[in-house]
Design an enzyme around this catalytic site. Sequence first.
Site, PDB file in Angstrom:
ATOM      1  N   LEU D  73       0.924  -1.232  -0.181  1.00 31.93           N
ATOM      2  CA  LEU D  73      -0.118  -0.227  -0.345  1.00 31.93           C
ATOM      3  C   LEU D  73       0.763   1.078   0.366  1.00 31.93           C
ATOM      4  O   LEU D  73       1.952   1.264   0.516  1.00 31.93           O
ATOM      5  CB  LEU D  73      -0.853   0.097   0.945  1.00 31.93           C
ATOM      6  CG  LEU D  73      -1.694  -1.197   0.963  1.00 31.93           C
ATOM      7  CD1 LEU D  73      -2.247  -1.133   3.051  1.00 31.93           C
ATOM      8  CD2 LEU D  73      -2.544  -1.120   0.868  1.00 31.93           C
ATOM      9  N   PRO D  74       0.363   2.302  -0.426  1.00 34.88           N
ATOM     10  CA  PRO D  74       1.334   3.569  -0.512  1.00 34.88           C
ATOM     11  C   PRO D  74       1.792   3.922   0.628  1.00 34.88           C
ATOM     12  O   PRO D  74       3.370   4.026   0.520  1.00 34.88           O
ATOM     13  CB  PRO D  74      -0.073   4.836  -1.283  1.00 34.88           C
ATOM     14  CG  PRO D  74      -1.212   4.239  -1.313  1.00 34.88           C
ATOM     15  CD  PRO D  74      -0.984   2.483  -1.163  1.00 34.88           C
ATOM     16  N   LYS D 179      14.723   1.073   5.018  1.00 39.11           N
ATOM     17  CA  LYS D 179      13.563   0.829   4.010  1.00 39.11           C
ATOM     18  C   LYS D 179      14.199   2.276   3.970  1.00 39.11           C
ATOM     19  O   LYS D 179      14.392   3.391   2.439  1.00 39.11           O
ATOM     20  CB  LYS D 179      12.419   0.375   3.693  1.00 39.11           C
ATOM     21  CG  LYS D 179      11.837   1.236   2.306  1.00 39.11           C
ATOM     22  CD  LYS D 179      12.367   0.494   1.539  1.00 39.11           C
ATOM     23  CE  LYS D 179      11.905   0.854  -0.004  1.00 39.11           C
ATOM     24  NZ  LYS D 179      12.771   1.084  -1.014  1.00 39.11           N
ATOM     25  N   LYS D 248       7.521  10.555   1.450  1.00 40.07           N
ATOM     26  CA  LYS D 248       6.675  10.140   2.296  1.00 40.07           C
ATOM     27  C   LYS D 248       7.975   9.847   2.767  1.00 40.07           C
ATOM     28  O   LYS D 248       8.243   9.704   3.887  1.00 40.07           O
ATOM     29  CB  LYS D 248       6.049   8.984   1.655  1.00 40.07           C
ATOM     30  CG  LYS D 248       5.683   8.330   2.740  1.00 40.07           C
ATOM     31  CD  LYS D 248       4.406   6.884   2.409  1.00 40.07           C
ATOM     32  CE  LYS D 248       6.299   6.359   1.803  1.00 40.07           C
ATOM     33  NZ  LYS D 248       5.302   4.852   0.738  1.00 40.07           N
TER      34      LYS D 248
HETATM   35  N1  LIG Z   1       6.981   2.426  -7.371  1.00 37.13           N
HETATM   36  C1  LIG Z   1       7.890   1.415  -6.648  1.00 37.13           C
HETATM   37  O1  LIG Z   1       9.335   1.504  -7.282  1.00 37.13           O
HETATM   38  C2  LIG Z   1       8.149   1.060  -5.396  1.00 37.13           C
HETATM   39  C3  LIG Z   1       7.482   1.542  -4.339  1.00 37.13           C
HETATM   40  N2  LIG Z   1       7.556   1.368  -2.741  1.00 37.13           N
HETATM   41  C4  LIG Z   1       6.589   1.522  -2.100  1.00 37.13           C
HETATM   42  O2  LIG Z   1       5.746   0.146  -2.198  1.00 37.13           O
HETATM   43  C5  LIG Z   1       4.629   1.027  -2.066  1.00 37.13           C
HETATM   44  C6  LIG Z   1       3.438   0.420  -2.903  1.00 37.13           C
HETATM   45  O3  LIG Z   1       4.112   1.356  -3.894  1.00 37.13           O
HETATM   46  P1  LIG Z   1       3.269   1.542  -5.733  1.00 37.13           P
HETATM   47  O4  LIG Z   1       2.969   0.010  -5.858  1.00 37.13           O
HETATM   48  O5  LIG Z   1       3.804   2.550  -5.941  1.00 37.13           O
HETATM   49  O6  LIG Z   1       1.970   2.695  -5.138  1.00 37.13           O
HETATM   50  P2  LIG Z   1       0.458   2.527  -5.748  1.00 37.13           P
HETATM   51  O7  LIG Z   1       0.384   3.626  -5.248  1.00 37.13           O
HETATM   52  O8  LIG Z   1       1.018   2.226  -7.096  1.00 37.13           O
HETATM   53  O9  LIG Z   1      -0.861   1.049  -5.312  1.00 37.13           O
HETATM   54  C7  LIG Z   1      -0.841   1.789  -4.458  1.00 37.13           C
HETATM   55  C8  LIG Z   1      -2.102   1.223  -4.483  1.00 37.13           C
HETATM   56  O10 LIG Z   1      -2.913   0.442  -3.194  1.00 37.13           O
HETATM   57  C9  LIG Z   1      -4.042   0.638  -3.824  1.00 37.13           C
HETATM   58  N3  LIG Z   1      -4.575   0.899  -2.053  1.00 37.13           N
HETATM   59  C10 LIG Z   1      -4.805   2.191  -1.239  1.00 37.13           C
HETATM   60  N4  LIG Z   1      -5.319   2.574  -0.804  1.00 37.13           N
HETATM   61  C11 LIG Z   1      -6.003   0.876  -0.263  1.00 37.13           C
HETATM   62  C12 LIG Z   1      -7.062   0.753   0.983  1.00 37.13           C
HETATM   63  N5  LIG Z   1      -7.416   1.754   1.203  1.00 37.13           N
HETATM   64  N6  LIG Z   1      -7.520  -1.006   0.176  1.00 37.13           N
HETATM   65  C13 LIG Z   1      -6.814  -1.065  -1.060  1.00 37.13           C
HETATM   66  N7  LIG Z   1      -6.483  -1.224  -1.870  1.00 37.13           N
HETATM   67  C14 LIG Z   1      -5.397   0.065  -1.711  1.00 37.13           C
HETATM   68  C15 LIG Z   1      -4.337   1.658  -4.400  1.00 37.13           C
HETATM   69  O11 LIG Z   1      -5.470   1.882  -4.794  1.00 37.13           O
HETATM   70  P3  LIG Z   1      -5.526   3.360  -5.607  1.00 37.13           P
HETATM   71  O12 LIG Z   1      -4.596   3.500  -6.838  1.00 37.13           O
HETATM   72  O13 LIG Z   1      -7.271   3.059  -6.392  1.00 37.13           O
HETATM   73  O14 LIG Z   1      -5.645   4.491  -4.728  1.00 37.13           O
HETATM   74  C16 LIG Z   1      -3.117   1.257  -5.109  1.00 37.13           C
HETATM   75  O15 LIG Z   1      -3.634   0.440  -6.573  1.00 37.13           O
HETATM   76  C17 LIG Z   1       5.034   2.494  -1.504  1.00 37.13           C
HETATM   77  O16 LIG Z   1       5.376   2.073  -0.200  1.00 37.13           O
HETATM   78  C18 LIG Z   1       6.012   2.481  -1.790  1.00 37.13           C
HETATM   79  O17 LIG Z   1       6.779   3.831  -1.026  1.00 37.13           O
HETATM   80  C19 LIG Z   1       8.788   0.347  -3.177  1.00 37.13           C
HETATM   81  C20 LIG Z   1      10.115   0.398  -3.426  1.00 37.13           C
HETATM   82  C21 LIG Z   1       9.795   0.953  -5.219  1.00 37.13           C
END
Ligand SMILES: NC(=O)C1=CN([C@@H]2O[C@H](COP(=O)(O)OP(=O)(O)OC[C@H]3O[C@@H](n4cnc5c(N)ncnc54)[C@H](OP(=O)(O)O)[C@@H]3O)[C@@H](O)[C@H]2O)C=CC1
Lengths: 302, 302, 302, 302
Positions: D73-74, D179, D248
């Site tokens: 999750l974000p 991290k 963040k």
């Molecule tokens: N992208 C990267 O390269 C990297 C990311 N990360 C970390 O990984 C995590 C995810 O990042 P990333 O995938 O890029 O982020 P995204 O914003 O692309 O994905 C987050 C997902 O979680 C969903 N979500 C949000 N709130 C809820 C909820 N209440 N219930 C269910 N689903 C929910 C979102 O849905 P919706 O979009 O509809 O809100 C979205 O699909 C973060 O903590 C990030 O810091 C770590 C390493 C690398």
Amino acid sequence: MAAAATPLGFIGLGMMGLPMARSLLRHGRALVACDPSEAARDALSEGAGAGAVRFAATPAGVAETAETVVLVLPDSKAVAQVVEGPGGLLAALRPGHLVVDMGSSLPAETRRLAAAAAERGAAFLDAPVSGGVAKARDGTLAIMLGGDDEPCARAEPVLREMGAPPIRTGPVGSAHAMKALNNYVYAAGLLAAAEAVRMAEALGLDLHVFTDVLNASSGRNVATETKLKSDVLTGRYAAGFQLGLMRKDLETAGSIAAETGLDAPGLSLCRALWAEAVEKLGPRVDNLEIHRFLGQRETAPR
Amino acid sequence: MAAAATPLGFIGLGMMGLPMARSLLRHGRALVACDPSEAARDALSEGAGAGAVRFAATPAGVAETAETVVLVLPDSKAVAQVVEGPGGLLAALRPGHLVVDMGSSLPAETRRLAAAAAERGAAFLDAPVSGGVAKARDGTLAIMLGGDDEPCARAEPVLREMGAPPIRTGPVGSAHAMKALNNYVYAAGLLAAAEAVRMAEALGLDLHVFTDVLNASSGRNVATETKLKSDVLTGRYAAGFQLGLMRKDLETAGSIAAETGLDAPGLSLCRALWAEAVEKLGPRVDNLEIHRFLGQRETAPR
Amino acid sequence: MAAAATPLGFIGLGMMGLPMARSLLRHGRALVACDPSEAARDALSEGAGAGAVRFAATPAGVAETAETVVLVLPDSKAVAQVVEGPGGLLAALRPGHLVVDMGSSLPAETRRLAAAAAERGAAFLDAPVSGGVAKARDGTLAIMLGGDDEPCARAEPVLREMGAPPIRTGPVGSAHAMKALNNYVYAAGLLAAAEAVRMAEALGLDLHVFTDVLNASSGRNVATETKLKSDVLTGRYAAGFQLGLMRKDLETAGSIAAETGLDAPGLSLCRALWAEAVEKLGPRVDNLEIHRFLGQRETAPR
Amino acid sequence: MAAAATPLGFIGLGMMGLPMARSLLRHGRALVACDPSEAARDALSEGAGAGAVRFAATPAGVAETAETVVLVLPDSKAVAQVVEGPGGLLAALRPGHLVVDMGSSLPAETRRLAAAAAERGAAFLDAPVSGGVAKARDGTLAIMLGGDDEPCARAEPVLREMGAPPIRTGPVGSAHAMKALNNYVYAAGLLAAAEAVRMAEALGLDLHVFTDVLNASSGRNVATETKLKSDVLTGRYAAGFQLGLMRKDLETAGSIAAETGLDAPGLSLCRALWAEAVEKLGPRVDNLEIHRFLGQRETAPR
Ligand SMILES: NC(=O)C1=CN([C@@H]2O[C@H](COP(=O)(O)OP(=O)(O)OC[C@H]3O[C@@H](n4cnc5c(N)ncnc54)[C@H](OP(=O)(O)O)[C@@H]3O)[C@@H](O)[C@H]2O)C=CC1
Ligand SMILES: NC(=O)C1=CN([C@@H]2O[C@H](COP(=O)(O)OP(=O)(O)OC[C@H]3O[C@@H](n4cnc5c(N)ncnc54)[C@H](OP(=O)(O)O)[C@@H]3O)[C@@H](O)[C@H]2O)C=CC1
Ligand SMILES: NC(=O)C1=CN([C@@H]2O[C@H](COP(=O)(O)OP(=O)(O)OC[C@H]3O[C@@H](n4cnc5c(N)ncnc54)[C@H](OP(=O)(O)O)[C@@H]3O)[C@@H](O)[C@H]2O)C=CC1
């Protein structure tokens, strides 16, 4: 004009100490002074009435004659040497003695020395000043005063002969803390003014008018009011306060940030820039040369 | 009390514009004003004598009635819209018209609009102000004035009814440049004061005494003198100047640094911190909330 | 093993120069060298085959014997002295001479000296290196090479004996520019790693594991890979690259920022912090002591 | 190929979650997933074998079917909502449940949620990842793992299907702390590289050669190796990691600095600059746009 039978001790006759000692003489005080520089001692003797000034070879010698001893020294290291070094004050302190550190020292060191003095029945206060050489000469310094009521009350008449009524800041060390924080606020305002003046200059604007604008507007601070026209725009850079001393004050403020665990991004920047300036220009140039330093920072080194 | 037969145009009745317009009314001026907010228009009408205020639907409508038009708008984008947007001033300008931008705008934009006005035979001046809502209310603003002699001479009697005699800063745009640089110096002093107050608080010092110390010493600046006790120590944060407007002014100063190729490390820090604060608190909170922001920056986000 | 009949000139036998000269000897080169320090000269002679090393009293003496002269000197000031000072190279240069500055110098100075050499029919190239003492010893340095095709082609066989095939960077001076920018990127990564390690330590985390995490993740950089475990976590601080030399490189990068009028906030911070560190620790301590400096910065000075 | 009879829970199908979930499917896992976005759910179903993926309407629904639940999750706010919000995981947790937070969350929040899970007899681990979308797709992520031995042992086979063997970092929360610190080191290296590239460009140097120089020298870091040529020099800016997520992570690192009372000047600068960038470009652009932001910072705003 409040004169005293017993002479006052006075240690440290530099840019600030000399005019402050002269203020005391003007008020009819007799002094027993101490300073390693012969030139400084001669300068003090010169204008003084016959018998008004004597010199002691060591700080201890000062304390043998004087009950109240004023210190105007560069930093806590010098204070520690005068108090605890060979021939130092500490060994000579007895109940009734009052030491007043009017330099800008480290609060933690001040508290430590005050405790050491207390063990010998003597009092130790911090009474740092603001206003620079000009106000030292006029006897109109701003004075902060940290310590207990009783010794503060004893110190006040002496302090009044060098400046405005002292502002009581709280327990011993609190005045040195406020002084360091005050100087940081001054440094930050000076830095911003120096940057702004350099930008205004690069735009081809009239810098005297720009200074007037700052002083009529919210940009006004002590640097814009008292330094820009006389010392920065002219390149005279002669406020009488050394770059290295400001650096020390910023380090003291930094020690407060560390002690309190606070994040002070402006202070962090000022510390780094003043250190960079000291590294480039040396510690003994005037603090206003921070303006010149900004110009050099732009230029390819050789 | 210098009254004029033809009404004066006045566009922008916000925190500053409203009290400035009222100053003009107090001096007997008739106004033709324009502002999108009904509440603002009502507020102006309220205290005004019968017939003293009329409203135009568009800036062009203002220029049809008034020869001299004062703008007090949030930023250059709003100015461009008022001048060049639909129903804008520009198309209505004729020889003899005088537009005076009293907001804090981008110098480059100001020069561009002045050139556009000149093509239509009209004059465009920059006359930004300093002093905030309090001085706007009292009619004691500091006013900078950029532009040629002739139109400046025409503007001065009007400006005098809102503040001190304007300071002539040079060609058009120069007043906006000085204003931005001034606000940077203010912001830097406010930041340092806010950091210092937070450190003093963490040390357990008396913050009213500390403010007195700053104001008696070299740390004194406009923020320590006029804001700390009333608005920062109380947490009232109500100076009437928005965080987002200061951010805009710092960006304007940043554009000067870029244009002149100068390295201004203090400005760079202030830009980043104000942007961070706007990002966290939003642009419409009071600028003094930079003090609250520093506290939040310390704390784990949730 | 490519040997040459005429000896190669080599000036500057410090931390880098000595192992680089030894690499050349290992490849069968004869050297005529010059360095003020007797200890350095003895160290070079020691392991060398009979007749492989001779010494000249002055740079000019080197150029009398050698056609190609390698410089490994601390900075542009030393280079200027070796080239233009009394007994300097310049007066001895003839057509056919090739001077290769392998230190990290100022691009503008390099261009200037190349022009001076060209007036005497000689070539001057910049060939700074990366990899530190370890890679200098192994003969595996990364080498950048700035200058025209013909002299670069002549220099390459010599350079290949000290490192990897040189990367051609463009005209003379371009290699020194890239080297300075490279070192800034290294410094920024080292600073961040040092701060992160100190925070991880304060949290009580296992620092070897933390280093593994960085190296397995996006935080990996040359400092985390080659310095943290061996020299930072141990407090050994012995990479063989002086704090003052990094400061010089950051100043060089700063001169590029100034020349191009770009705002580089990270560079500005690194410049200030390295200057502060040099001011506190002196220029000759190891560059990795920036980690120790961060710790000191927290602590009340005395 | 280690398949499990009971399906695995998977919540959060964004840039990272979707390819991570697909890795699990490739290893023969059955999943019960949950995400608000229909597009994301469809994307997961698409390539999946019949019956391999089911969806639950709420997190609680996931926990009813699955023993082990992975969160991607974000931020901690989203995690708290998924765990404690309406229809949240917490109420459904029983002894034997294992929740693995693979996003980059706040260590303090993670500890709090782990304690809440423990009260219901369930385990909660932090297993953040590094490597971005590309390594998520390949199933070669770096994974940190914080928590007690027993639940970590249970999580490891699952984690192994998404990346390299996890690095055990210590107690719960420690992986999230490492991290955040790791991402700060990455951000600092990216910032420096972006500044350096912009300066090299302004000097007219060949930027592909410059990148080669960095990667052969001490300036090498993950950004120079994997991002400069593909995404920065091309202006493609498509690493798949959002600017707002890096912001963040820097705030999380900032909370560690605050908690430990350490002064981390580089971190302080990065926090401010990323906030400024988010304020200007919005949180959802790619993190590499910090390079574009630096260019904009130079230019007069309009
Ligand atoms: N992208 C990267 O390269 C990297 C990311 N990360 C970390 O990984 C995590 C995810 O990042 P990333 O995938 O890029 O982020 P995204 O914003 O692309 O994905 C987050 C997902 O979680 C969903 N979500 C949000 N709130 C809820 C909820 N209440 N219930 C269910 N689903 C929910 C979102 O849905 P919706 O979009 O509809 O809100 C979205 O699909 C973060 O903590 C990030 O810091 C770590 C390493 C690398
Ligand atoms: N506040 C202060 O202490 C000081 C402010 N300044 C400067 O003065 C200027 C005004 O500041 P301030 O009064 O605080 O700002 P406000 O935002 O309070 O006022 C701006 C006013 O302009 C109106 N406006 C915006 N766009 C238009 C338009 N297209 N046509 C007509 N009216 C429009 C706004 O209406 P609406 O609200 O409906 O959008 C609002 O009433 C700024 O440039 C500021 O930087 C200078 C010195 C001090
Ligand atoms: N150390 C490292 O890891 C790296 C260093 N560099 C760069 O390489 C260069 C050399 O660095 P390093 O070897 O560490 O520095 P050192 O200070 O160790 O060596 C410089 C040598 O040059 C000598 N020297 C100085 N002036 C003269 C002169 N006028 N005539 C003859 N010899 C002179 C010095 O002698 P004396 O000591 O007696 O003054 C010293 O032996 C620098 O530009 C540095 O920035 C580049 C990459 C890595």
